[in-house]
Every structure is written in C-alpha cells, then in structure tokens.
Design a protein around this motif. Structure first.
Motif, PDB file in Angstrom:
ATOM      1  N   MET A 204      -6.512   7.649   5.395  1.00 28.82           N
ATOM      2  CA  MET A 204      -4.931   6.976   5.498  1.00 28.82           C
ATOM      3  C   MET A 204      -4.628   6.522   4.140  1.00 28.82           C
ATOM      4  SD  MET A 204      -4.683   6.059   9.211  1.00 28.82           S
ATOM      5  CE  MET A 204      -5.518   7.858  10.939  1.00 28.82           C
ATOM      6  N   ILE A 205      -4.819   6.202   3.265  1.00 30.41           N
ATOM      7  CA  ILE A 205      -4.209   5.063   1.984  1.00 30.41           C
ATOM      8  C   ILE A 205      -4.774   5.508   1.231  1.00 30.41           C
ATOM      9  CG2 ILE A 205      -3.660   3.289   3.721  1.00 30.41           C
ATOM     10  CD1 ILE A 205      -5.727   1.490   3.219  1.00 30.41           C
ATOM     11  N   GLY A 206      -6.732   6.421   0.882  1.00 29.15           N
ATOM     12  CA  GLY A 206      -7.007   6.625  -0.091  1.00 29.15           C
ATOM     13  C   GLY A 206      -8.072   5.763  -0.131  1.00 29.15           C
ATOM     14  N   HIS A 207      -8.906   6.057  -1.713  1.00 30.29           N
ATOM     15  CA  HIS A 207      -9.402   5.379  -1.949  1.00 30.29           C
ATOM     16  C   HIS A 207      -9.121   3.867  -2.575  1.00 30.29           C
ATOM     17  CE1 HIS A 207     -13.256   2.917  -3.054  1.00 30.29           C
ATOM     18  NE2 HIS A 207     -13.720   4.027  -3.412  1.00 30.29           N
ATOM     19  N   THR A 208      -8.748   2.702  -2.453  1.00 23.68           N
ATOM     20  CA  THR A 208      -8.054   2.010  -3.412  1.00 23.68           C
ATOM     21  C   THR A 208      -8.870   1.144  -4.319  1.00 23.68           C
ATOM     22  OG1 THR A 208      -8.159  -0.240  -1.503  1.00 23.68           O
ATOM     23  CG2 THR A 208      -6.496   1.747  -1.560  1.00 23.68           C
TER      24      THR A 208
ATOM     25  N   SER B 149       0.505  -1.740   0.157  1.00 22.01           N
ATOM     26  CA  SER B 149      -0.419   0.161   0.067  1.00 22.01           C
ATOM     27  C   SER B 149       0.754   1.431  -0.186  1.00 22.01           C
ATOM     28  CB  SER B 149      -1.018   0.214   1.635  1.00 22.01           C
ATOM     29  OG  SER B 149       0.185   0.656   2.643  1.00 22.01           O
ATOM     30  N   CYS B 150       0.257   2.121   0.021  1.00 24.01           N
ATOM     31  CA  CYS B 150       0.935   3.470   0.108  1.00 24.01           C
ATOM     32  C   CYS B 150       1.638   3.604   1.118  1.00 24.01           C
ATOM     33  CB  CYS B 150       0.190   5.325   0.071  1.00 24.01           C
ATOM     34  SG  CYS B 150      -1.328   4.757   1.680  1.00 24.01           S
ATOM     35  N   LEU B 151       0.825   3.107   2.259  1.00 23.88           N
ATOM     36  CA  LEU B 151       2.338   2.853   3.573  1.00 23.88           C
ATOM     37  C   LEU B 151       3.449   1.752   3.644  1.00 23.88           C
ATOM     38  CD1 LEU B 151      -1.128   2.245   5.559  1.00 23.88           C
ATOM     39  CD2 LEU B 151       0.678   4.632   5.074  1.00 23.88           C
ATOM     40  N   GLY B 152       3.084   1.417   2.701  1.00 22.69           N
ATOM     41  CA  GLY B 152       5.135   0.387   1.867  1.00 22.69           C
ATOM     42  C   GLY B 152       4.299  -1.537   1.759  1.00 22.69           C
ATOM     43  N   ALA B 153       5.833  -1.374   2.051  1.00 22.42           N
ATOM     44  CA  ALA B 153       5.489  -3.569   1.560  1.00 22.42           C
ATOM     45  C   ALA B 153       5.121  -3.612   2.966  1.00 22.42           C
ATOM     46  CB  ALA B 153       6.018  -4.230   0.469  1.00 22.42           C
ATOM     47  N   GLY B 154       3.993  -4.457   2.927  1.00 20.59           N
ATOM     48  CA  GLY B 154       3.834  -5.424   4.323  1.00 20.59           C
ATOM     49  C   GLY B 154       2.680  -5.288   5.351  1.00 20.59           C
ATOM     50  N   VAL B 155       1.922  -5.696   6.240  1.00 19.83           N
ATOM     51  CA  VAL B 155       1.437  -5.839   7.002  1.00 19.83           C
ATOM     52  C   VAL B 155       2.099  -5.036   8.399  1.00 19.83           C
ATOM     53  CG1 VAL B 155      -0.340  -6.534   8.606  1.00 19.83           C
ATOM     54  CG2 VAL B 155       0.200  -7.428   6.451  1.00 19.83           C
ATOM     55  N   GLY B 156       3.295  -6.018   8.508  1.00 23.15           N
ATOM     56  CA  GLY B 156       4.493  -4.804   9.911  1.00 23.15           C
ATOM     57  C   GLY B 156       4.131  -3.100   9.814  1.00 23.15           C
ATOM     58  N   PRO B 157       4.625  -3.520   8.729  1.00 21.10           N
ATOM     59  CA  PRO B 157       4.610  -1.776   8.027  1.00 21.10           C
ATOM     60  C   PRO B 157       3.435  -0.785   8.167  1.00 21.10           C
ATOM     61  CG  PRO B 157       5.977  -2.576   7.385  1.00 21.10           C
ATOM     62  CD  PRO B 157       5.552  -3.959   7.766  1.00 21.10           C
ATOM     63  N   TYR B 158       2.276  -1.766   7.684  1.00 21.30           N
ATOM     64  CA  TYR B 158       1.065  -0.900   7.768  1.00 21.30           C
ATOM     65  C   TYR B 158       0.294  -0.315   8.801  1.00 21.30           C
ATOM     66  CZ  TYR B 158      -3.668  -1.347   5.962  1.00 21.30           C
ATOM     67  OH  TYR B 158      -5.484  -0.818   5.709  1.00 21.30           O
ATOM     68  N   TRP B 159       0.053  -2.169   9.648  1.00 21.42           N
ATOM     69  CA  TRP B 159      -0.301  -1.681  11.281  1.00 21.42           C
ATOM     70  C   TRP B 159       0.574  -0.408  11.797  1.00 21.42           C
ATOM     71  CZ3 TRP B 159      -5.011  -1.656  12.971  1.00 21.42           C
ATOM     72  CH2 TRP B 159      -4.636  -2.107  14.414  1.00 21.42           C
ATOM     73  N   ASN B 160       1.610  -0.559  10.997  1.00 20.75           N
ATOM     74  CA  ASN B 160       2.761   0.670  12.211  1.00 20.75           C
ATOM     75  C   ASN B 160       1.913   2.310  11.578  1.00 20.75           C
ATOM     76  OD1 ASN B 160       3.181  -0.888  13.716  1.00 20.75           O
ATOM     77  ND2 ASN B 160       4.942  -1.323  12.685  1.00 20.75           N
ATOM     78  N   ALA B 161       2.118   2.207  10.662  1.00 17.21           N
ATOM     79  CA  ALA B 161       2.154   3.662  10.383  1.00 17.21           C
ATOM     80  C   ALA B 161       0.346   3.931  10.110  1.00 17.21           C
ATOM     81  CB  ALA B 161       1.895   3.677   8.280  1.00 17.21           C
TER      82      ALA B 161
ATOM     83  N   ARG C 118       0.155   7.363  -3.434  1.00 16.53           N
ATOM     84  CA  ARG C 118       0.226   5.868  -4.293  1.00 16.53           C
ATOM     85  C   ARG C 118       1.999   5.509  -3.414  1.00 16.53           C
ATOM     86  NH1 ARG C 118       2.108   7.064  -9.425  1.00 16.53           N
ATOM     87  NH2 ARG C 118       2.548   4.925  -8.851  1.00 16.53           N
ATOM     88  N   VAL C 119       1.844   3.591  -3.614  1.00 15.06           N
ATOM     89  CA  VAL C 119       2.872   3.232  -3.015  1.00 15.06           C
ATOM     90  C   VAL C 119       4.014   3.866  -3.706  1.00 15.06           C
ATOM     91  CG1 VAL C 119       3.354   0.544  -3.814  1.00 15.06           C
ATOM     92  CG2 VAL C 119       1.164   1.315  -3.687  1.00 15.06           C
ATOM     93  N   PRO C 120       4.689   3.116  -2.399  1.00 12.34           N
ATOM     94  CA  PRO C 120       6.265   4.294  -2.449  1.00 12.34           C
ATOM     95  C   PRO C 120       6.624   3.365  -4.137  1.00 12.34           C
ATOM     96  CG  PRO C 120       6.120   3.548  -0.488  1.00 12.34           C
ATOM     97  CD  PRO C 120       4.589   2.946  -1.195  1.00 12.34           C
ATOM     98  N   GLY C 121       7.657   3.167  -4.500  1.00 16.34           N
ATOM     99  CA  GLY C 121       8.027   2.981  -5.366  1.00 16.34           C
ATOM    100  C   GLY C 121       9.092   1.504  -5.530  1.00 16.34           C
ATOM    101  N   ALA C 122       9.593   1.729  -4.753  1.00 18.24           N
ATOM    102  CA  ALA C 122      10.493   0.851  -3.655  1.00 18.24           C
ATOM    103  C   ALA C 122       9.196  -0.632  -3.094  1.00 18.24           C
ATOM    104  CB  ALA C 122      11.500   1.280  -2.887  1.00 18.24           C
TER     105      ALA C 122
END
Lengths: 350, 401
Positions: free
Chosen positions: B324-328, B19-31, B56-60
């Motif tokens: 927080m993440i926009g309309h996906t 997601s726009c919060l990065g890759a992975g569920v751990g970073p997602y929840w923390n963000a 936007r999902v970060p390019g990396a």
C-alpha cells in the motif's frame, strides 16, 4: 534520570595511516601515503581484495581487537556476539561512483558485488559473517559523534542484555578526489581507518582477558551555540554524578559555531586538568574521537589518565565518553545495578 | 506482562507521518482502509534503469521548510522528518519547554543524498559539495528544541526496528523519559539503480506474497512516534495508543543481501520479541511482516512465521503494508510500528491489497475487511541487507492482552 551505562573494554584494534597499534593511536596524523594499508599483511587469507577500503580497515581493526581479547571473545556463543559501528563517510566515494555510472552508462553497469555498499551500514555488516556475530550488527551515523554514539549504544545494549560482547567503534574511508576538491575543508587525514573496542558488561565475570579499562558515554543535543554552556553543564553533571571527574579532556572539535562554543565551555569542567585540542574536519567524520578513546585505554600498564573525550558536530550533536583506564587509582567501585528488564531471554549468558 | 518495571514500560503516545498517502496520520489510516496508494513514475533525470516507479509522497505533502541546517541544504527527507516529528509531538500533547527533554532516535540510510544527486544530475553546475547524509536527526532536534541525546541509526531497511530498540532501552534503563523515534528515507537514483541491478526491483508495483511478485518497489516518506515511560505518560494524563512491549534484534551473519533460507535468526528475533513482551504466540492477533515483494524474502519469512506460530499461522491475519505504501527503506520499521499502534488502538486490521497468492507463501492475507483485531497484540518484522533482523511486539496500553 539514570546515568549512562558503563562497559568494560578487553580488546583494542586500530588501523590508520601511520598507526598499526592501539598504543600509537594518540600519535601524529599524517596524510596517508599511497599503499599505507596492505591487505595481504593485515588480512591474510582469501576473499578480501575486492572489498571496499573501509571494510578492510574495519575487518583488520576488529581482527586485531578480537585477538587482543582472546578466548573470552571467541568462546562467547554467536547469538551473544554483536557489533556497533559508527560511520559518516565510509561510502561517500562509492555512492558518487554509483551515481556517475547510472548517469553515464546505466544501472546495468553497476558492480553487483559492490552495489550493496550504497548502504553505509554494509561496511559494519561485513563484520558479522567474519566473526559470527548473530546478536546484532548496528551502524550509527550522526555527524562527528557516530563513533562515540556507537560506544554509548553498545554499553546500553550490553546493560539491556542484548549481547554479552560487542565490537564497538568507528570506520571512515577517504572521499573521492572530486568530493575532496569540492569540499576541501570537510575531510581530514585523521578520519581514515578504523578503531574497534571489544566491550563487555562492566559487572560480568572477567574471563581471563586483560582489562584495558572502562567507558561510559553520554550525549546531548545543542539547538544552537547559545545553548552550549547549559547543555554541557547538565551533560557533565549526569556523566560524572557518581564518580570523580576526569583529569584530562580531549576535545575533538571543528571550527563551527557549535565547536567554538563547546571549546569555550570546557575549561570550567577541566578543574585544573589539561585540555588537548584535537582539530576536526567540518565534514563530520567520526573516527578521530574513537581513536582518542583507544589511545587513552592503550596507555602502558593501564596507567593512563581518566579522560573525557568530547566530540561535537556543527549540526548540534554533542557526545562525551569518559575513559577510565584499568589502573586508574580513582576508579570508583562498581555501582549497584538495578535491572530494568525482566525478560526470560535477554539476561546475560555465560 | 513482565517487560520491565511497570513505570518504565514504554508506551506510544504520539504519531506522525508523511507518506504516499499524504501528510498526517488521519489521512494515512483512512487511505489504508481504502486500499492504499498506486505507484507512479519518478521524475528524476538519468533514471537509466529498468524499474522507474515508486510510491511517491504527493508534492503538496512535502514541506518547504526547513530549507537548511548548519549550512547543509535539506532535501525532502529531513523536511518530511521534521513535519512528522512536529505532528507526533502535537499528537502527544508535548509542547513548549517540555520538548527540550525529548531525546531523538532517527533512522536513515540514504538520508539527504537526494540533494547531491540533484546537483550531480543537473550537469554543468559544478561538483556537488559533500555533506553528511544523516542530518535528519539534527534537523528534527533543532526544530523541536531538544537538548537530549540525538542518535542516528543507519541499518538499511531495518533501521526503524533498531531505532525502536534503542529508544525502548533508553526508557527502560531510565536514561530518558520521552523519546521521539522515527525514520525517513526518500527518492534516490542510487537506491533505485542498486536494487534494479540486483534484480530486486519490481517495475509494476510492490506485490508481497503474490505469485507474480518480481521484487520490491520503494516508497518515500517519514514516520515518527513518541515513546515515553508509562510513569511519564500517566503523570501528564497522556492517552496511549499502545505499549511497545518487546523488541529483539538478530543477525543472520551469512550473506550481504540474501536471507538465510532456514530463517533461524529471524525466528529467534520473533520469539525473543514475544518473550520480551511476555506474550505467547497465540496471544498475537496480527502480524505486519517485512514482506518486501522479493521472491526469496517473502518465502523465507512465510516459513519463519510458520515456525513461530505453528498451525495457528492459518488463522493469524497478516497485513502486508508495503503493498500500500511501498518499501520505505529505513522508515519501514517505523511505518510498521505506527500502523501497528493504530491497529491495536482501533482494534481493526485493514484488508490486504488484492493478489493471487503464491502457494509457497503459506500465510493468511485477508482480502476482505477491515477485520476486527481479536487478540490485541501485534508483531512486526524488519529485515535488511547484512542479514539484520528486528522484531517488535505492541500490546494495548498497560499490557492488556
């Protein structure tokens, strides 16, 4: 593992170039002549002319199917009516047109009436206000098999009690000239039009409607052509585990490696019956397999053969619908249904 | 709890997200706990429209592979779907040959359209070859080695909720023991331009229930969850985040894009999801509303919630995820499900993004937090063009309420 759910078919509607009746669905698939579909004839009344062609095909097929079923459809409460429709390319031409407009003129020049159709699910969504379908209105979209997947998902939703009657089928629309010229092998004339079946739970009381027959659909995924034989064998076993095998196979396959492998694997399941090869385009239109199902169910007096309609995509999808016409002498007795949901609101209503 | 025979009750045992919060569920929840993401300008050419930002999902975080499937070039959407799928299966502890028995249900509307838009927008490179848009499911199926059914669902912004219903029915009926269900959608000029033309795109950010909300703002990404029967999960000793206790669908059958002001069908979907789960409204401790930030939708959903929860609406915490993440889009329902599973399993509700709330949206949006989830059932809604609604309820595993 339980086998796939079965459903009863009480209405049929079919619109395609050269085909205006379900019993012609197995006929030739001509290149569409200009003006082959006349809105005023198929959909008399107001409010249709500005709709995309795919919407019109679908509305016309659904109207014919609902009329075919009669009072048992119109008498079903709106909350218990639903639609499940497959499409792959219905909005292809429109999406290209929208993008060209944005690039050349800007988004402000898009037609507000047409722009919702950027979502291909909007084609099926037009059925809901037309037929007061408040149960659900769902679009499936896997390449080539979305139409059969719609039949499968309709049967499962009926078994789960999510609706009492479902308009299930497929719709496809011609691509734009640019898309056709850039991808000449991807589209086939047969994948233009719409086919709709009116479906009810297999064990619901028959409410005066003519029963055309019964359908059960099973599906699998093939991660590569080397896996086709084992996957197909397992799928076939689960599909016909409690009844006689089909007498005929309609194989709607493209010339991909998956398609060729499925074609090579089917004879061992035909058990002496015939196989009709129906060439499919590589672009993955999903109407042709449903058209075969409609044609098999529309045989005069329900005397058609029990047939397996097979479709596969180059991408790995594999679906089979077992079509049992109402008059088939080998139709197995109804299975004992074991409810798996005990909800207070989703049981079948009259 | 009475949702189906015990052994076939579907539980969530694996989660995956890009997601726009990065890759992975751990970073997602923390963000989410830290307040979510901010939108940024979209770098597509020819964005000739008023609203040009997205979450936007970060390019990396966008994986480079798989690049093709069956001759079809794969854009970011199917690649993100594959990454989220692999994370979810790893999280569930399903590996090797066991993955062959995993069915896939994949929601996607615009899907792989970005590949053709890139070529069309590049100009002078010839006409783009048309390929089906819904190839993410096949890319996932191939990546995991699945040999079970692979169903594509395209119900626009409610695709995820409908995909969950299909997956739940597969397990409850006994057709499947494990289903990888998810959805993915991405950046498309047509999607952004279409909403812009309809006056439904906010040029600043996604502001559900805010007095000054001006439409929705898209986010890209993929979310996948592993759903399996209770029996299957118990047999292999899997940990469950939550039970998908009830799923219901309905359709307004009224207007192509606008919700029914009376919200009768959305109310019905919520009530039937609760009934399917065997829950009373007062057993729900949090709602993840659809809440897109469009003026009419948020007001209608607020009224619908009040019809279902009555005066208790004033004490029922809502978490407006899209702020927080926009309309996906198609993925919105799966992101809601994944988030609800985290809320249930961690018994915490992230605080909402700061806003000046619209008095016409009489719901409770806690701005301080995280709050403790006092009643461990969570309800989520999805709504879409065509009047398609779905609601689903999650509880603690084993139906603990």
């Amino acid at each position: 593992m339980s086998g796939p759910a079965r459903m009863r078919v009480t209405g049929l509607g079919m619109i395609a170039p050269g085909v205006d009746r379900p019993d012609r669905a197995l006929g030739p698939r001509p290149v569409p002549a200009p003006g082959w579909f006349r809105v005023a004839d198929a959909l008399p009344g107001r409010g249709y002319r500005r709709l995309p062609a795919g919407c019109l095909y679908l509305l016309a097929a659904a109207r014919a199917a609902a009329i075919d079923t009669g009072a048992s459809f119109t008498g079903t409460p709106a909350d218990r009516r639903a639609a499940m429709v497959g499409t792959n390319n219905a909005g292809a031409a429109l999406i290209e047109e929208f993008d060209r407009t944005i690039i050349d003129l800007g988004a402000a020049e898009l037609s507000p009436a047409h722009v919702p159709y950027m979502a291909m699910s909007m084609f099926a969504a037009r059925l809901a206000p037309e037929h007061r379908l408040r149960g659900f209105d769902l679009t499936t979209n896997s390449p080539a098999v979305a139409g059969l997947d719609a039949l499968q998902s309709a049967a499962r939703a009926l078994a789960a009690g999510r609706a009492s009657v479902v308009l299930a089928g497929a719709v496809e629309e011609p691509p734009s000239p640019a898309q056709r010229s850039s991808t000449p092998t991807a589209f086939a004339p047969a994948d233009i039009g719409a086919a709709i079946l009116v479906c009810e739970p297999e064990d619901a009381p028959v409410d005066g409607a003519t029963v055309h027959g019964y359908c059960a659909t099973h599906s699998a995924f093939v991660p590569g052509p080397d896996h086709v034989r084992t996957v197909l064998a397992a799928l076939w076993r689960e599909l016909v585990h409690d009844g006689p095998p089909p007498r005929h196979i309609d194989a709607v396959l493209d010339d991909s490696a998956i398609g060729a492998a499925v074609a090579a694997g089917l004879p061992e399941h035909a058990r002496g019956g015939g196989i009709t090869a129906v060439p499919a385009a590589s672009g993955g239109g999903c109407l042709t397999p449903v058209r075969r199902v409609v044609g098999r169910l529309a045989a005069p007096d329900g005397r058609g053969e029990r047939t397996a309609v097979v479709a596969a995509s180059a991408h790995g999808h594999l679906s089979v619908t077992l079509v049992t016409p109402a008059g088939d002498p080998g139709r197995r007795p109804l299975p004992v249904h074991t409810p798996t949901t005990s909800t207070t609101t989703k049981g079948h209503r009259p | 709890m009475t949702s189906g025979s015990d052994g076939r009750r579907p539980v969530l045992t694996g989660l995956g997200a890009v997601s726009c919060l990065g890759a992975g569920v751990g970073p997602y929840w923390n963000a989410l706990l830290a307040g979510g993401a901010a939108p940024r300008e979209v770098d597509l050419p020819h964005l000739n429209m008023r609203a040009t930002r997205m979450y936007r999902v970060p390019g990396a975080a966008v994986p480079e592979h798989p690049r093709r499937h069956a001759g079809v070039p794969l854009g970011a959407v199917p690649r993100m779907a594959v990454a989220a799928a692999l994370e979810a299966l790893d999280d569930a502890g399903i590996a090797g040959p066991d993955r062959a028995d995993v069915a896939v249900v994949m929601g996607s509307e615009m899907g792989n359209a970005s590949v053709q838009e890139e070529r069309r927008g590049a100009g002078g490179a010839g006409r783009p070859r048309w390929t089906p848009l819904a190839v993410a499911g096949a890319a996932v199926g191939t990546a995991i080695g699945s040999r079970r059914g692979n169903i594509g669902v395209g119900n626009a912004c409610s695709a995820g909720g409908y995909a969950l219903g299909i997956a739940s029915d597969l397990i409850r009926s006994g057709e499947a023991s494990v289903v990888l269900v998810g959805a993915a959608d991405g950046v498309t000029r047509v999607g952004m331009g279409g909403f812009d033309r309809l006056g439904a795109a906010d040029p600043q950010r996604c502001r559900p229930f805010a007095r000054d909300r001006a439409g929705t703002m898209f986010g890209d990404g993929a979310a996948m969850v592993v759903l399996e029967s209770t029996t299957h999960a118990r047999r292999r000793g899997a940990r469950a985040y939550a039970e998908l206790a009830g799923v219901a669908w309905s359709c307004d059958a009224r207007h192509p894009t606008a919700p029914d002001p009376d919200a009768a069908q959305l109310v019905r979907a919520m009530r039937e999801a609760l009934a399917d789960a065997g829950l009373r409204p007062d057993q729900v401790g949090c709602v993840l509303p659809h809440a897109t930030g469009t003026a009419l939708n948020d007001a209608v959903e607020s009224r619908a919630l009040r019809q279902v929860f009555g005066p208790g609406t004033d004490r029922l915490p809502l978490f407006a995820l899209k702020a927080m993440i926009g309309h996906t889009s198609a993925a919105a329902g799966i992101f809601a499900c994944l988030t609800a599973a985290l809320v249930v399993s961690r018994a915490r509700i992230p605080a909402n993004a700061p806003l000046e709330q619209d008095p016409d949206c009489a719901v409770w949006l806690p701005l301080e937090g995280p709050l403790r989830l006092e009643r461990p059932a969570v309800l989520a809604n999805t709504c879409a063009f065509g009047g398609n609604n779905s609601s689903f309820a999650l509880t603690g595993p084993g139906g603990t309420t």
